[in-house]
Design a protein around this motif. Sequence first.
Motif, PDB file in Angstrom:
ATOM      1  N   ARG A  25     -74.058 -16.412  33.314  1.00 45.51           N
ATOM      2  CA  ARG A  25     -73.410 -17.294  32.347  1.00 45.51           C
ATOM      3  C   ARG A  25     -71.907 -17.279  32.599  1.00 45.51           C
ATOM      4  O   ARG A  25     -71.362 -16.269  33.015  1.00 45.51           O
ATOM      5  CB  ARG A  25     -73.697 -16.831  30.925  1.00 45.51           C
TER       6      ARG A  25
ATOM      7  N   THR B  60     -68.470 -17.273  30.881  1.00 46.39           N
ATOM      8  CA  THR B  60     -67.829 -17.044  29.589  1.00 46.39           C
ATOM      9  C   THR B  60     -66.569 -17.908  29.485  1.00 46.39           C
ATOM     10  O   THR B  60     -66.079 -18.452  30.478  1.00 46.39           O
ATOM     11  CB  THR B  60     -67.426 -15.572  29.417  1.00 46.39           C
ATOM     12  N   ARG B  61     -66.046 -17.983  28.287  1.00 47.45           N
ATOM     13  CA  ARG B  61     -64.802 -18.726  28.047  1.00 47.45           C
ATOM     14  C   ARG B  61     -63.685 -18.167  28.943  1.00 47.45           C
ATOM     15  O   ARG B  61     -62.957 -18.924  29.573  1.00 47.45           O
ATOM     16  CB  ARG B  61     -64.411 -18.620  26.572  1.00 47.45           C
TER      17      ARG B  61
ATOM     18  N   TYR C 113     -64.207 -19.234  32.563  1.00 48.40           N
ATOM     19  CA  TYR C 113     -63.908 -20.655  32.720  1.00 48.40           C
ATOM     20  C   TYR C 113     -62.396 -20.897  32.708  1.00 48.40           C
ATOM     21  O   TYR C 113     -61.871 -21.626  33.549  1.00 48.40           O
ATOM     22  CB  TYR C 113     -64.580 -21.480  31.617  1.00 48.40           C
TER      23      TYR C 113
ATOM     24  N   PHE D  21     -63.627 -26.366  27.411  1.00 44.13           N
ATOM     25  CA  PHE D  21     -64.734 -25.437  27.231  1.00 44.13           C
ATOM     26  C   PHE D  21     -65.488 -25.742  25.936  1.00 44.13           C
ATOM     27  O   PHE D  21     -66.719 -25.733  25.903  1.00 44.13           O
ATOM     28  CB  PHE D  21     -64.233 -23.992  27.229  1.00 44.13           C
TER      29      PHE D  21
ATOM     30  N   ASP E 183     -69.561 -26.435  26.065  1.00 48.69           N
ATOM     31  CA  ASP E 183     -70.481 -25.432  25.529  1.00 48.69           C
ATOM     32  C   ASP E 183     -71.352 -26.092  24.458  1.00 48.69           C
ATOM     33  O   ASP E 183     -71.114 -25.953  23.258  1.00 48.69           O
ATOM     34  CB  ASP E 183     -69.681 -24.250  24.964  1.00 48.69           C
TER      35      ASP E 183
ATOM     36  N   SER F  98     -70.656 -19.477  26.025  1.00 47.18           N
ATOM     37  CA  SER F  98     -70.764 -19.417  27.480  1.00 47.18           C
ATOM     38  C   SER F  98     -71.447 -20.681  27.987  1.00 47.18           C
ATOM     39  O   SER F  98     -72.053 -21.429  27.213  1.00 47.18           O
ATOM     40  CB  SER F  98     -71.545 -18.170  27.918  1.00 47.18           C
ATOM     41  N   LEU F  99     -71.316 -20.906  29.284  1.00 43.22           N
ATOM     42  CA  LEU F  99     -71.925 -22.082  29.915  1.00 43.22           C
ATOM     43  C   LEU F  99     -73.061 -21.639  30.825  1.00 43.22           C
ATOM     44  O   LEU F  99     -72.887 -20.750  31.657  1.00 43.22           O
ATOM     45  CB  LEU F  99     -70.896 -22.852  30.748  1.00 43.22           C
TER      46      LEU F  99
ATOM     47  N   GLU G 175     -75.803 -26.505  31.669  1.00 46.39           N
ATOM     48  CA  GLU G 175     -74.683 -27.146  30.969  1.00 46.39           C
ATOM     49  C   GLU G 175     -73.606 -27.578  31.957  1.00 46.39           C
ATOM     50  O   GLU G 175     -73.057 -28.677  31.850  1.00 46.39           O
ATOM     51  CB  GLU G 175     -74.068 -26.186  29.943  1.00 46.39           C
TER      52      GLU G 175
END
Length: 187
Positions: free
Chosen positions: A118, A120-121, A124, A143, A147, A153-154, A158
């Motif tokens: 994943r 995370t912010r 990213y 973001f 999301d 998280s992406l 996504e």
Amino acid sequence: MLNDLQLRKMAHLFALLDVDDDQVIDKMDYTASADRLVNAFGFAPGSAESQRVRERYARLWDEVTLPMDADGDERVDLTEFTAGFDRFVTQPEEGYSRHIAPVADAFYDLMDTDGDGRITRTEYLRMAGSAFRMSEANSLLAFGHLDLDGNGSLSTEELHAATEQFFRSPEADAHGNWLFGPLPSRA
């Protein structure tokens, strides 16, 4: 034919990729972006990770951007960039999966520094700031729009959905339009 929104998206991405702001994209812009990304993620010079980043940027240049160079000067201006994305990515049904999905996967692998599957912010934001010169504020806005499930998280799904929408969707409300932050207003 690209609509006004799609033209604005391409101009926005072009400006982010034009590292030296000389109104053309060339191999040096990709080398500089790779170097910034390597530094931002703390990869040691000569490490396998560093080599992988540089190789993927070289591949992006060789396989995606350089073929857009209509006049053979090894520099791509905005007109060539926009026409190239329309010809190679937007119009053909397989354009995204053939030209952009492998690059998106490479960025996903690079961003996922903890290997948890994943983005995370924080991961990213680090990528957006280093690879695309996005401000923290614009990265946070982006973001938030990407999301979709709001879990902080992406997922791969996504990210791919957003990336394909950025490059192919003519729709103003597509969440993928935020992939590289807010689009500048019309000139």
